[in-house]
Write a protein that holds these residues in place. Structure first.
Motif, short mmCIF file in Angstrom:
data_model
loop_
_atom_site.label_atom_id
_atom_site.label_comp_id
_atom_site.label_asym_id
_atom_site.label_seq_id
_atom_site.Cartn_x
_atom_site.Cartn_y
_atom_site.Cartn_z
N LEU A 201 0.84 -1.21 0.00
CA LEU A 201 0.00 0.00 0.00
C LEU A 201 0.87 1.26 0.00
N ALA A 202 1.97 1.23 0.76
CA ALA A 202 2.89 2.37 0.80
C ALA A 202 3.49 2.63 -0.57
N LYS A 203 3.86 1.56 -1.28
CA LYS A 203 4.40 1.70 -2.63
C LYS A 203 3.35 2.29 -3.58
N GLN A 204 2.10 1.85 -3.38
CA GLN A 204 0.99 2.35 -4.20
C GLN A 204 0.80 3.86 -3.98
N PHE A 205 0.98 4.30 -2.73
CA PHE A 205 0.84 5.72 -2.38
C PHE A 205 2.13 6.49 -2.61
N GLN A 206 3.19 5.77 -3.04
CA GLN A 206 4.51 6.37 -3.28
C GLN A 206 5.05 7.06 -2.03
N LEU A 207 4.98 6.31 -0.92
CA LEU A 207 5.44 6.84 0.36
C LEU A 207 6.77 6.22 0.74
N ALA B 199 4.75 11.99 4.60
CA ALA B 199 3.63 12.36 3.72
C ALA B 199 2.99 13.65 4.21
N PRO B 200 2.33 14.37 3.31
CA PRO B 200 1.47 15.47 3.77
C PRO B 200 0.34 14.89 4.63
N PHE C 218 -4.05 7.31 3.43
CA PHE C 218 -3.32 6.04 3.53
C PHE C 218 -3.90 5.19 4.67
N LEU C 219 -4.13 5.80 5.82
CA LEU C 219 -4.68 5.07 6.97
C LEU C 219 -6.07 4.53 6.66
N ALA D 98 -7.43 -4.20 4.88
CA ALA D 98 -6.50 -5.05 5.62
C ALA D 98 -6.72 -6.52 5.28
N PRO D 99 -5.71 -7.37 5.44
CA PRO D 99 -5.86 -8.80 5.15
C PRO D 99 -7.08 -9.40 5.86
#
Length: 753
Positions: free
Chosen positions: A25-31, A48-49, A56-57, A64-65
């Motif tokens: 998810l972090a990669k998807q958000f480019q974080l 992140a801003p 993101f949260l 979540a899984p």
């Protein structure tokens, strides 16, 4: 300007693929940032801003899984930290652990595909897992949940597995139980003389299935302990297993190769199908279709018209069942009354006289567990045994108190409940503590929990029956740890378990507690088991009960329904039971009745008496057999014309002997056994609502082993709907004595002393 935010996620979030999910998810958000397990769950740092961090949260919580359970989360800005990219970093537990233990998960569909795919490197590998499935609790040694904290750490990953483990696009990215045939767990097949068979896993499984198909008994080590397996359509093999396991009539569980084959043989509801295919993969009690040609049904579950069925919970079982293609018996690997075996040496020593062949593996099991068992009454789930896949977490409300508490539970169907932090841990079912081996396993598990959480209890709760093994051990542990030891009455603990499950302690309404079981020491020194309580404002009072009758021959009464019948037949009518005893027995028991100070209100024994009166059974071979056979008869009556054996009788305490007299009259009048059996259960259901009405209750909470009866549950749910009564049962825990340890905790925390 980017900021640094710290996100904490608590709950069942370790060992469920949560960190790989956060990474993706972090990669998807480019974080940029990091994620790790810690003593409280999962810790995330991101740059992140603020708006993007909150988005993101939200995505994290919503996606979540599926096998994770998020109990709480937080986000806060912290001093800025520079991150180059996003990483999963090694876990550190700086303080004592404060997270749920992750239960075992049944093999997922993706892993089933892998082991069946000739082009996949895991084809035929019996211990295939991924981030979504495999053993967790069974192999845990310490925290946080990392490979190094499990017994799988004994197997060093090969280059292929390491590549999967470090590849973010792979399903096994950071899968802590990752292994394959090149680097992983090994199978060993041998006969009872110790002669080993050569071959890879595929050949050994093929050979093991051949033995089963040809009438042999196989002791197979699954990821949670040994199972004893034989062909479910081989009468002589089943008979041999019964004789060798010392289990003459208790039902055996069936392992089926596929859901499609279960549907072919059983009438399956949507909730039953969901249970069978869930990550728990429990044994589910099902109604067979009229005839199943490939099953020795009468030998699998003597006298019963329902069968316990499950699907493979591991890759090993899936491969075995693929090879066999037809159902097998798969029962706990033990001698009747002992705990499930998990070690190879132990299995050889104790099961050599039972099994013809052994299929071992070399993965150590930290916490052996039986398979969980559930049944359904309509949509209502009744848990009969809470073990693999369900234990040891209780995902209820967090504990607000800092007290470290250990509740020791009861004597039969033993469990313990431990509160070392803000979470509650309820052990799997152990069994009857009369067994030295069960008692040893029980004590060993308490010791492991104490070490796992690095916490000694300050308060130990025990049953008020001072001679229960759990009470004796509780007092010993209290002395060892210098803890306060507090006894809690058995039936009030049952009642408190339902109140606790449904968070009813804060209710302003008064609640009727109905606790029906086989036995428990009452506050007046009698054997209780047919109790009505009132709860209001954190106080419990005994309201009424089934009228007392003689408790005969101590524990023998629970094993011989004829004794319950003798006790419950009114004076002057006891001769009706004489033909069930030898002349010597008759003289002995008649003498006992002349001057017997010990009385009981047990509804469990009332069920036994009715089963004996109706000619169903006089001497049982396993706990609850009489009640199960009686329920079986009741289920066979499909009409709605039920008799009320207390019609027109006014009472506050329930006239137990009147019920027996009126059942006998119904027999004289020619009513069928199924109709009488169902009418008896109908009468008991009406009793609850009569007591509720007489005392102005609109809220009822039921617990105790009697409430495992699906016919009774169905009746009560219907009566509650018609009367607009709020009705509660145990649903997270079994209604039997497995809930006593949690009930002791709930009583201690919420009831005025």
């Amino acid at each position: 300007m980017p900021k640094t935010f710290e996100i904490t996620i608590s709950g069942q979030v370790q060992g469920v693929g949560f960190r790989p999910f956060v990474y993706g998810l972090a990669k998807q958000f480019q974080l940029s940032g990091s994620v790790c397990n810690n003593q409280n769950g999962v810790l995330i740092h991101i740059n992140a801003p603020e708006e993007k961090a909150n988005d993101f949260l939200v995505q994290l919580l919503e996606n979540a899984p599926s096998i994770s359970v998020i109990q709480s989360h937080s986000i806060s800005e912290i001093p800025f930290q520079e991150f180059d990219d996003f990483k999963i970093i090694p876990s550190e537990a700086k303080n004592q652990i404060n997270i749920p233990l992750t239960p075992d998960f049944a093999i997922c569909e993706s892993c089933k595909t892998d082991i069946r795919n000739s082009n996949n490197r895991r084809q035929g590998y019996a211990f295939t897992t991924c981030t979504s499935c495999g053993p967790r609790y069974a192999v845990t040694t310490k925290f946080p949940f990392e490979r190094s904290s499990t017994t799988v750490s004994a197997f060093k990953m090969c280059a292929g597995c390491q590549t999967e483990y470090t590849n973010p696009d792979n399903r096994r990215f950071h899968s802590q139980t990752n292994s394959c045939a090149d680097c992983g767990i090994q199978l060993k097949l041998q006969d009872y003389d110790g002669r080993q068979f050569d071959g890879d896993q595929k050949k050994l499984i093929k050979k093991a299935s051949y033995f089963i198909r040809n009438g042999s008994i196989l002791a197979l080590k699954n990821t949670n302990g040994y199972l004893l397996c034989c062909d479910a359509n081989n009468k002589s093999a089943i008979k041999r297993l019964r004789e060798k396991k010392q289990r003459p009539s208790k039902p055996f569980a069936l392992l089926y190769p596929s859901l499609e084959k279960i549907k072919k043989d059983f009438n399956l509801s949507a909730v039953e199908e969901n249970a069978l295919t869930s990550s728990v993969a429990p044994i589910v009690i099902l109604n067979p279709k009229e005839s199943i040609h490939d099953l020795e049904q009468e030998n699998i579950a003597p006298g019963l018209n329902q069968l316990g069925v499950m699907l493979p919970s591991s890759a090993l079982l899936a491969l075995l069942m693929d090879e066999l293609g037809s159902p097998i018996i798969a029962t706990s690997g033990n001698i009747h009354g002992s705990p499930i075996i998990s070690g190879e040496e132990d299995a050889i020593q104790k099961l050599t006289k039972v099994a013809d062949y052994f299929l071992h593996h070399n993965l150590k099991i930290s916490f052996p567990q039986d398979d969980s068992v559930v049944r359904f009454s309509g949509e209502h789930q009744i848990i009969l045994r809470r073990s693999r896949g369900l234990a040891p977490n209780y995902m209820g409300l967090s504990n607000s108190s800092d007290e470290k508490i250990l509740a020791m539970g009861a004597h039969l169907k033993s469990t313990f409940t431990f509160v070392p932090n803000s979470h509650t841990y309820i052990s799997p079912y152990f069994g009857n503590l009369d067994s030295y081996a069960v008692s040893e396993r029980f004590q060993d598990s308490i010791g492991k929990f104490e070490k796992l959480f690095q916490t000694e209890p300050e308060v130990i709760l025990i049953d008020a029956h001072s001679q229960y093994q759990s009470s004796i051990l509780g007092r010993e542990l209290a002395e060892k740890w210098n803890a306060e030891c507090i006894p809690i009455q058995h039936h009030t603990a049952h009642f408190a378990s339902v109140l606790g499950e449904h968070n009813l302690f804060g209710s302003k309404e008064k609640i009727l507690g109905v606790v029906w079981d086989g036995t428990g020491l009452g506050e007046d020194g009698m054997i209780w088991g047919g109790e009505f309580f009132s709860y209001q404002n954190h106080a419990v009072e005994r309201l009424s009960h089934f009228e007392y009758y003689d408790w005969l021959a101590a524990d023998k009464m629970a094993k011989e329904p004829r004794l319950s019948l003798l006790s419950l037949l009114p004076d002057g009518e006891k001769e009706r039971a004489k033909n069930k005893f030898s002349d010597t027995e008759w003289k002995v028991y008649s003498k006992m009745l002349e001057n017997n100070p010990l009385k009981t209100s047990s509804v469990g024994r009332l069920f036994d008496a009715v089963a004996s009166l109706l000619g169903i059974i006089d001497i049982t071979s396993y706990e609850g057999e009489a009640a199960m056979l009686l329920e079986n008869e009741a289920r066979m009556y499909i009409g709605n014309d039920c008799l009320n054996f207390l019609a027109g009788v006014a009472f506050q305490n329930i006239p137990t002997k009147t019920i027996i007299q009126n059942i006998h009259q119904a027999m004289v009048n020619g009513f069928s056994i199924p109709q009488i059996a169902k009418s008896f259960i109908h009468t008991l259901a009406l009793v609850i609502f009569k007591i509720a009405k007489q005392n102005n209750f609109s809220h009822i909470a039921c617990s105790g082993g009697v409430f495992q009866n699906s016919v009774l549950i169905q009746k009560l749910i219907k009566l509650a709907e018609n009367s607009k009564t709020n009705l509660k049962f145990n649903r997270i825990l079994p209604s039997n004595d497995e809930n006593i340890s949690f009930g002791q905790l709930s009583y201690y925390q919420h009831i005025k002393k």
